[in-house]
Design an enzyme around this catalytic site. Structure first.
Site, PDB file in Angstrom:
ATOM      1  N   ASP A 267       0.812  -1.221   0.000  1.00 36.28           N
ATOM      2  CA  ASP A 267       0.000   0.000   0.000  1.00 36.28           C
ATOM      3  C   ASP A 267       0.843   1.269   0.000  1.00 36.28           C
ATOM      4  OD1 ASP A 267      -2.680  -1.168   0.084  1.00 36.28           O
ATOM      5  OD2 ASP A 267      -1.941  -2.030   1.963  1.00 36.28           O
TER       6      ASP A 267
ATOM      7  N   GLY B  47      11.949  -0.486   4.737  1.00 34.80           N
ATOM      8  CA  GLY B  47      12.996  -0.674   3.739  1.00 34.80           C
ATOM      9  C   GLY B  47      12.931   0.423   2.696  1.00 34.80           C
TER      10      GLY B  47
ATOM     11  N   THR C 287      15.553  -4.337   6.789  1.00 38.53           N
ATOM     12  CA  THR C 287      15.336  -5.303   5.708  1.00 38.53           C
ATOM     13  C   THR C 287      16.326  -6.454   5.835  1.00 38.53           C
ATOM     14  OG1 THR C 287      15.471  -5.811   3.340  1.00 38.53           O
ATOM     15  CG2 THR C 287      16.703  -3.893   4.045  1.00 38.53           C
ATOM     16  N   ILE C 288      15.841  -7.640   5.593  1.00 42.79           N
ATOM     17  CA  ILE C 288      16.751  -8.797   5.601  1.00 42.79           C
ATOM     18  C   ILE C 288      17.722  -8.691   4.425  1.00 42.79           C
ATOM     19  CG2 ILE C 288      15.087 -10.335   6.720  1.00 42.79           C
ATOM     20  CD1 ILE C 288      14.848 -11.745   3.889  1.00 42.79           C
ATOM     21  N   ASP C 289      17.372  -7.894   3.392  1.00 45.32           N
ATOM     22  CA  ASP C 289      18.187  -7.851   2.172  1.00 45.32           C
ATOM     23  C   ASP C 289      19.480  -7.041   2.350  1.00 45.32           C
ATOM     24  OD1 ASP C 289      16.004  -9.146   1.050  1.00 45.32           O
ATOM     25  OD2 ASP C 289      15.131  -7.286   0.274  1.00 45.32           O
TER      26      ASP C 289
ATOM     27  N   ARG D  13      25.968 -35.364  -4.324  1.00 42.81           N
ATOM     28  CA  ARG D  13      25.069 -34.548  -5.151  1.00 42.81           C
ATOM     29  C   ARG D  13      25.542 -33.093  -5.218  1.00 42.81           C
ATOM     30  NH1 ARG D  13      19.513 -36.657  -2.276  1.00 42.81           N
ATOM     31  NH2 ARG D  13      18.946 -38.202  -3.843  1.00 42.81           N
TER      32      ARG D  13
ATOM     33  N   MET E 258      16.826 -15.305  -0.511  1.00 44.32           N
ATOM     34  CA  MET E 258      16.186 -14.037  -0.897  1.00 44.32           C
ATOM     35  C   MET E 258      17.233 -12.939  -1.093  1.00 44.32           C
ATOM     36  SD  MET E 258      12.726 -13.752   1.350  1.00 44.32           S
ATOM     37  CE  MET E 258      11.182 -14.431   0.753  1.00 44.32           C
TER      38      MET E 258
HETATM   39  O1  F6P Z   1      12.580  -7.386   0.875  1.00 44.61           O
HETATM   40  C1  F6P Z   1      12.437  -8.527   1.664  1.00 44.61           C
HETATM   41  C2  F6P Z   1      11.998  -9.700   0.824  1.00 44.61           C
HETATM   42  O2  F6P Z   1      11.919 -10.835   1.673  1.00 44.61           O
HETATM   43  C3  F6P Z   1      12.859 -10.004  -0.380  1.00 44.61           C
HETATM   44  O3  F6P Z   1      14.064 -10.645  -0.066  1.00 44.61           O
HETATM   45  C4  F6P Z   1      11.907 -10.825  -1.219  1.00 44.61           C
HETATM   46  O4  F6P Z   1      12.253 -10.725  -2.581  1.00 44.61           O
HETATM   47  C5  F6P Z   1      10.576 -10.175  -0.956  1.00 44.61           C
HETATM   48  O5  F6P Z   1      10.705  -9.474   0.270  1.00 44.61           O
HETATM   49  C6  F6P Z   1       9.427 -11.134  -0.877  1.00 44.61           C
HETATM   50  O6  F6P Z   1       8.246 -10.419  -0.733  1.00 44.61           O
HETATM   51  P1  F6P Z   1       6.845 -11.068  -0.336  1.00 44.61           P
HETATM   52  O7  F6P Z   1       6.788 -11.137   1.156  1.00 44.61           O
HETATM   53  O8  F6P Z   1       5.849 -10.124  -0.902  1.00 44.61           O
HETATM   54  O9  F6P Z   1       6.786 -12.426  -0.950  1.00 44.61           O
END
Ligand code: F6P
Length: 358
Positions: free
Chosen positions: A76, A111, A134-136, A172, A179
């Protein structure tokens, strides 16, 4: 003078959100005598006037809890708010009016999407302070880490440790998809910490020939298994990013996912070695924050409240080494921070033989 501050959590959740909320409330009440209210579910809660009081009682016991007690949404945007199926409207003025009705200033814990919205609202007169979540780890806050990242890559590292033994037993190739959107921070950090042989990140388009060179080299040294970490935003030199779905109302509608499967299939075809793929997905976002993230989130919460009390608006709190150093919201709104491909961490990984498929 600020008498009351509002808080909201926006975008994808990250471990440590509750620790920030707790720190904001405690600092506001104890240090400054400022009241705190929370808007539920990000900017949606603002426009729907979904408000809750936040006293010390409400934030008691939430430090180790994952998620956010306020709720969140990554779809949003008040500048383009869906009012009916397929119809969006700019409700930013209304958003500012509502926030001002309830509070003197707003702390956005978010974020790049939520903080960019915060920047635009600040341009229109809203008093805003941001907390980098943010985890990113892809926010442009200098070298500062975002909270949530440490927990996410610790989990990915543990996953690699577990995959290691099963890959070795079955001889393997196991591909772990993590993510990170358009940045490879999670893949790079977890890959190094978890002893991956190949790390594929969006910043370095890869070639299958180069990955196979690494796998063959391992075979020569009697290593009959390999671990490949692939960031969801990685792509082959001659390929595209793999998109999983589109979330139309989101400020970034693209949801990545699926590259792990593509890499595993192709490697099995080209090497004849059995491949498996694990997609970590939202497990990386859940769970209790690590001690590092709890401390970082607490420091960010306290620092955000300090800025509010000093009436220093338009900043995102960030750490420069061990010192708190606010960064202008305008900087964060310019774009994301990617992995520095010439940086020390990447060169360290190359020196110990990790392949980036290039
Ligand atoms: O930005 C955090 C994140 O977890 C990204 O790593 C990932 O691409 C995205 O959000 C996933 O978003 P959603 O929760 O909408 O699937």
């Amino acid at each position: 003078m600020v008498k009351r501050v509002a808080v909201l959590t926006g975008g994808g959740d990250a471990p440590g959100l509750n620790a920030v909320i707790r720190a904001i409330v405690k600092t506001a009440v104890r240090e400054y005598g400022i009241e705190v209210i929370g808007f539920r579910d990000g900017f949606k809660g603002v426009l729907e006037k979904h408000v809750t009081m936040l006293s010390e009682a409400e934030v008691s016991g939430i430090l180790p809890r994952g998620g956010t007690i306020l709720g969140t949404t990554n779809r949003d945007n008040p500048f383009s708010y869906q009012v009916a199926e397929g119809i969006s409207r700019d409700r930013s003025d209304e958003c500012i009016e509502i926030i001002h009705k309830y509070a003197d200033a707003l702390i956005i814990i978010g974020g790049d999407g939520s903080l960019s919205i915060g920047y635009e609202l600040a341009q229109k007169g809203l008093k805003v302070v941001g907390c980098p979540k943010t985890i990113d780890n892809d926010l442009a806050v200098g070298q500062a880490k975002t909270f949530g990242f440490d927990t996410a890559y610790a989990f990915a590292t543990e996953a690699l440790d577990r995959l290691h033994s099963t890959a070795e037993s079955h001889h393997r190739i196991i591909v772990l998809e993590v993510m990170g959107r358009y940045a490879g921070h999670i893949a790079l950090h977890a890959g190094i910490a978890g002893g991956a042989d190949v790390i594929l990140i969006p910043e370095i388009p890869f070639s299958f020939d180069k990955i196979i060179e690494k796998i063959d080299d391992r075979l020569i040294h009697n290593k009959r298994f390999s671990l490949v970490v692939v960031a969801e935003g990685a792509r082959a030199i001659d390929g595209e990013m793999v998109i999983n779905n589109y979330v139309t109302q989101s400020s970034d509608p693209i949801r990545l996912g699926g590259i792990g499967e593509v890499v595993a299939k192709e490697l099995e075809k080209l090497t004849g070695i059995e491949c498996r793929v694990t997609v970590l997905g939202h497990l990386q976002r859940g769970g209790s924050p690590t001690p590092y993230d709890r401390i970082l989130a607490t420091r960010y919460g306290v620092a955000a409240m300090d800025l509010i009390a000093q009436r220093q608006f338009g900043y995102v709190v960030a750490m420069d080494g061990d010192n708190l150093k606010p960064v202008a919201l305008a900087e964060v709104a310019k774009g994301i921070r990617k992995v520095d491909v010439k940086g020390d961490l990447l060169s360290c990984a190359r020196k110990i033989g990790i392949s980036f498929g290039d």
